[in-house]
Design a protein around this motif. Sequence first.
Motif, PDB file in Angstrom:
ATOM      1  N   LEU A 150      -8.703   1.386 -13.751  1.00 40.84           N
ATOM      2  CA  LEU A 150      -7.781   0.703 -12.848  1.00 40.84           C
ATOM      3  C   LEU A 150      -7.345   1.630 -11.716  1.00 40.84           C
ATOM      4  O   LEU A 150      -7.290   1.220 -10.546  1.00 40.84           O
ATOM      5  CB  LEU A 150      -6.559   0.211 -13.625  1.00 40.84           C
ATOM      6  N   LYS A 151      -7.065   2.879 -12.053  1.00 38.28           N
ATOM      7  CA  LYS A 151      -6.662   3.847 -11.034  1.00 38.28           C
ATOM      8  C   LYS A 151      -7.782   4.089 -10.021  1.00 38.28           C
ATOM      9  O   LYS A 151      -7.544   4.143  -8.813  1.00 38.28           O
ATOM     10  CB  LYS A 151      -6.271   5.163 -11.703  1.00 38.28           C
ATOM     11  N   ILE A 152      -9.013   4.218 -10.504  1.00 41.66           N
ATOM     12  CA  ILE A 152     -10.142   4.504  -9.613  1.00 41.66           C
ATOM     13  C   ILE A 152     -10.408   3.331  -8.665  1.00 41.66           C
ATOM     14  O   ILE A 152     -10.535   3.509  -7.442  1.00 41.66           O
ATOM     15  CB  ILE A 152     -11.406   4.829 -10.441  1.00 41.66           C
ATOM     16  N   LEU A 153     -10.486   2.121  -9.211  1.00 41.24           N
ATOM     17  CA  LEU A 153     -10.823   0.966  -8.374  1.00 41.24           C
ATOM     18  C   LEU A 153      -9.664   0.552  -7.473  1.00 41.24           C
ATOM     19  O   LEU A 153      -9.884   0.172  -6.312  1.00 41.24           O
ATOM     20  CB  LEU A 153     -11.267  -0.204  -9.244  1.00 41.24           C
ATOM     21  N   SER A 154      -8.434   0.623  -7.970  1.00 36.73           N
ATOM     22  CA  SER A 154      -7.305   0.283  -7.105  1.00 36.73           C
ATOM     23  C   SER A 154      -7.145   1.320  -6.011  1.00 36.73           C
ATOM     24  O   SER A 154      -6.834   0.991  -4.855  1.00 36.73           O
ATOM     25  CB  SER A 154      -6.018   0.170  -7.923  1.00 36.73           C
ATOM     26  N   GLY A 155      -7.387   2.581  -6.365  1.00 42.78           N
ATOM     27  CA  GLY A 155      -7.340   3.636  -5.351  1.00 42.78           C
ATOM     28  C   GLY A 155      -8.397   3.440  -4.283  1.00 42.78           C
ATOM     29  O   GLY A 155      -8.129   3.608  -3.088  1.00 42.78           O
ATOM     30  N   ALA A 156      -9.598   3.059  -4.720  1.00 42.05           N
ATOM     31  CA  ALA A 156     -10.670   2.798  -3.753  1.00 42.05           C
ATOM     32  C   ALA A 156     -10.305   1.647  -2.832  1.00 42.05           C
ATOM     33  O   ALA A 156     -10.579   1.680  -1.625  1.00 42.05           O
ATOM     34  CB  ALA A 156     -11.979   2.501  -4.489  1.00 42.05           C
ATOM     35  N   SER A 157      -9.664   0.601  -3.372  1.00 39.26           N
ATOM     36  CA  SER A 157      -9.259  -0.545  -2.555  1.00 39.26           C
ATOM     37  C   SER A 157      -8.283  -0.125  -1.465  1.00 39.26           C
ATOM     38  O   SER A 157      -8.382  -0.568  -0.314  1.00 39.26           O
ATOM     39  CB  SER A 157      -8.623  -1.626  -3.439  1.00 39.26           C
ATOM     40  N   ALA A 158      -7.345   0.750  -1.835  1.00 41.19           N
ATOM     41  CA  ALA A 158      -6.374   1.236  -0.847  1.00 41.19           C
ATOM     42  C   ALA A 158      -7.058   2.087   0.215  1.00 41.19           C
ATOM     43  O   ALA A 158      -6.760   1.974   1.412  1.00 41.19           O
ATOM     44  CB  ALA A 158      -5.274   2.037  -1.540  1.00 41.19           C
ATOM     45  N   VAL A 159      -7.996   2.921  -0.209  1.00 40.77           N
ATOM     46  CA  VAL A 159      -8.716   3.782   0.730  1.00 40.77           C
ATOM     47  C   VAL A 159      -9.550   2.944   1.696  1.00 40.77           C
ATOM     48  O   VAL A 159      -9.625   3.240   2.896  1.00 40.77           O
ATOM     49  CB  VAL A 159      -9.605   4.784  -0.033  1.00 40.77           C
ATOM     50  N   ILE A 160     -10.179   1.887   1.183  1.00 40.82           N
ATOM     51  CA  ILE A 160     -10.965   0.999   2.046  1.00 40.82           C
ATOM     52  C   ILE A 160     -10.081   0.389   3.126  1.00 40.82           C
ATOM     53  O   ILE A 160     -10.457   0.343   4.307  1.00 40.82           O
ATOM     54  CB  ILE A 160     -11.637  -0.111   1.213  1.00 40.82           C
ATOM     55  N   ALA A 161      -8.901  -0.074   2.729  1.00 45.01           N
ATOM     56  CA  ALA A 161      -7.982  -0.662   3.707  1.00 45.01           C
ATOM     57  C   ALA A 161      -7.560   0.362   4.745  1.00 45.01           C
ATOM     58  O   ALA A 161      -7.488   0.057   5.951  1.00 45.01           O
ATOM     59  CB  ALA A 161      -6.754  -1.230   2.987  1.00 45.01           C
ATOM     60  N   GLU A 162      -7.297   1.592   4.309  1.00 47.88           N
ATOM     61  CA  GLU A 162      -6.958   2.659   5.255  1.00 47.88           C
ATOM     62  C   GLU A 162      -8.102   2.900   6.233  1.00 47.88           C
ATOM     63  O   GLU A 162      -7.876   3.088   7.438  1.00 47.88           O
ATOM     64  CB  GLU A 162      -6.652   3.950   4.501  1.00 47.88           C
ATOM     65  N   GLY A 163      -9.329   2.885   5.714  1.00 48.75           N
ATOM     66  CA  GLY A 163     -10.488   3.084   6.577  1.00 48.75           C
ATOM     67  C   GLY A 163     -10.630   1.992   7.612  1.00 48.75           C
ATOM     68  O   GLY A 163     -10.979   2.250   8.775  1.00 48.75           O
ATOM     69  N   GLU A 164     -10.356   0.755   7.205  1.00 47.15           N
ATOM     70  CA  GLU A 164     -10.440  -0.359   8.146  1.00 47.15           C
ATOM     71  C   GLU A 164      -9.387  -0.230   9.250  1.00 47.15           C
ATOM     72  O   GLU A 164      -9.659  -0.499  10.421  1.00 47.15           O
ATOM     73  CB  GLU A 164     -10.267  -1.684   7.409  1.00 47.15           C
ATOM     74  N   VAL A 165      -8.176   0.169   8.866  1.00 40.60           N
ATOM     75  CA  VAL A 165      -7.125   0.351   9.874  1.00 40.60           C
ATOM     76  C   VAL A 165      -7.473   1.516  10.794  1.00 40.60           C
ATOM     77  O   VAL A 165      -7.285   1.455  12.018  1.00 40.60           O
ATOM     78  CB  VAL A 165      -5.755   0.582   9.198  1.00 40.60           C
ATOM     79  N   ASN A 166      -8.004   2.594  10.215  1.00 45.07           N
ATOM     80  CA  ASN A 166      -8.419   3.754  11.013  1.00 45.07           C
ATOM     81  C   ASN A 166      -9.485   3.343  12.021  1.00 45.07           C
ATOM     82  O   ASN A 166      -9.448   3.737  13.195  1.00 45.07           O
ATOM     83  CB  ASN A 166      -8.931   4.853  10.087  1.00 45.07           C
ATOM     84  N   GLN A 167     -10.442   2.517  11.564  1.00 48.42           N
ATOM     85  CA  GLN A 167     -11.493   2.051  12.472  1.00 48.42           C
ATOM     86  C   GLN A 167     -10.905   1.171  13.570  1.00 48.42           C
ATOM     87  O   GLN A 167     -11.329   1.246  14.734  1.00 48.42           O
ATOM     88  CB  GLN A 167     -12.547   1.258  11.701  1.00 48.42           C
ATOM     89  N   LEU A 168      -9.937   0.345  13.208  1.00 45.09           N
ATOM     90  CA  LEU A 168      -9.303  -0.518  14.204  1.00 45.09           C
ATOM     91  C   LEU A 168      -8.601   0.304  15.278  1.00 45.09           C
ATOM     92  O   LEU A 168      -8.685  -0.009  16.476  1.00 45.09           O
ATOM     93  CB  LEU A 168      -8.296  -1.450  13.518  1.00 45.09           C
ATOM     94  N   THR A 169      -7.930   1.373  14.875  1.00 43.28           N
ATOM     95  CA  THR A 169      -7.236   2.211  15.851  1.00 43.28           C
ATOM     96  C   THR A 169      -8.212   2.988  16.726  1.00 43.28           C
ATOM     97  O   THR A 169      -7.875   3.383  17.843  1.00 43.28           O
ATOM     98  CB  THR A 169      -6.282   3.207  15.152  1.00 43.28           C
ATOM     99  N   ALA A 170      -9.438   3.207  16.208  1.00 40.20           N
ATOM    100  CA  ALA A 170     -10.444   3.938  16.978  1.00 40.20           C
ATOM    101  C   ALA A 170     -11.302   3.025  17.844  1.00 40.20           C
ATOM    102  O   ALA A 170     -12.064   3.510  18.688  1.00 40.20           O
ATOM    103  CB  ALA A 170     -11.349   4.735  16.029  1.00 40.20           C
ATOM    104  N   GLN A 171     -11.181   1.712  17.649  1.00 42.07           N
ATOM    105  CA  GLN A 171     -12.024   0.782  18.402  1.00 42.07           C
ATOM    106  C   GLN A 171     -11.792   0.923  19.903  1.00 42.07           C
ATOM    107  O   GLN A 171     -10.653   1.027  20.362  1.00 42.07           O
ATOM    108  CB  GLN A 171     -11.754  -0.654  17.952  1.00 42.07           C
ATOM    109  N   ARG A 172     -12.902   0.957  20.613  1.00 48.05           N
ATOM    110  CA  ARG A 172     -12.928   1.075  22.076  1.00 48.05           C
ATOM    111  C   ARG A 172     -12.347   2.403  22.568  1.00 48.05           C
ATOM    112  O   ARG A 172     -11.949   2.503  23.727  1.00 48.05           O
ATOM    113  CB  ARG A 172     -12.225  -0.113  22.744  1.00 48.05           C
ATOM    114  N   LYS A 173     -12.310   3.409  21.720  1.00 52.11           N
ATOM    115  CA  LYS A 173     -11.865   4.740  22.121  1.00 52.11           C
ATOM    116  C   LYS A 173     -13.070   5.676  22.121  1.00 52.11           C
ATOM    117  O   LYS A 173     -13.500   6.161  21.072  1.00 52.11           O
ATOM    118  CB  LYS A 173     -10.769   5.260  21.190  1.00 52.11           C
TER     119      LYS A 173
END
Length: 342
Positions: A150-173
Amino acid sequence: MTAPAPGNVHPIGRASSAPSLDPIMNLVADGMNQVNAVILDRMQSRIPLIPELAGHLIAGGGKRLRPMLTLACADLVGYAGARHYKLAAAVEFIHTATLLHDDVVDGSGMRRGRKTANIIWGNSASVLVGDFLFSRSFELMVEAESLKVLKILSGASAVIAEGEVNQLTAQRKIDTSEEQYLDIIGAKTAALFAAACRISAVVADRSEAEEQALDVYGRNLGIAFQLIDDAIDYESDEATMGKDAGDDFRDGKVTLPVILAYARGSEADRAFWKAAIAGHRVSDADLAHATGLLRQTGAIADTLARARHYGQRAIDALGMFDAGRAKAALTEAVEFAIARAY
């Protein structure tokens, strides 16, 4: 990045026949029938739109590589139980949910050669059904009765969301750094590959060293997989990619090929990239010009070389495991990921 586990090095080479996913698919065929049964059961709802929309993507021709990795890694470590079937389904639900959300964020119109769910049913329905699948994945995690899983998969889910937000902030930069970009794909793509592989060692009660080796394998495979996608977005077509060629370019995504080409380009080239990533140069002619610049600067070739490097690290991480059908299949899965670009 965690260093590869020590062991025998299996170099990536050009085989006489093209690498394929057939070995891993044959290895896990019976298990995937179990996983598919779980997926079909858990995507059901008393609200008809949910299975209709979810089924559109789940049945849309994806290879289901991530759940296959969970099953193949379970075989590699000698697991003889059944808990990994629900966990593999949870992994696929997480992946599917992120795809539904991604297509809304990107405004994508095609995925795997079909219209995206957001085009057919709208953005709101796609987001909410993605949320439903995330919730189902957590139910399946809990049923595995392992806090560590549960810790591994829930942690991965949070990291994926962080990556998506990071990509959004980098879009068109256009000034996005290579370091930031690798951080993005390490989160949004590689984290789930790593978790999908590692949880097999956890349910099998294997050593921390074996857990880490599978994590390293999955993480590096995920990075290699994404780098190849970045390259073939400019070099391929819809039949190969399952989406429109040049989508990354038109969406203003600063991927590694663009980062390298921008760093190496002339003043005029850099002006073009600035305009293109800002959304002012998005015609077919502009895409062709961009592809030409990527080739001239060696950006595509170097992206492929980096992918091969990460692919080799993935294969090296399997060195501690005994030779056999599972290890061979996992090795060829890496070679297949790389060979998609050739």
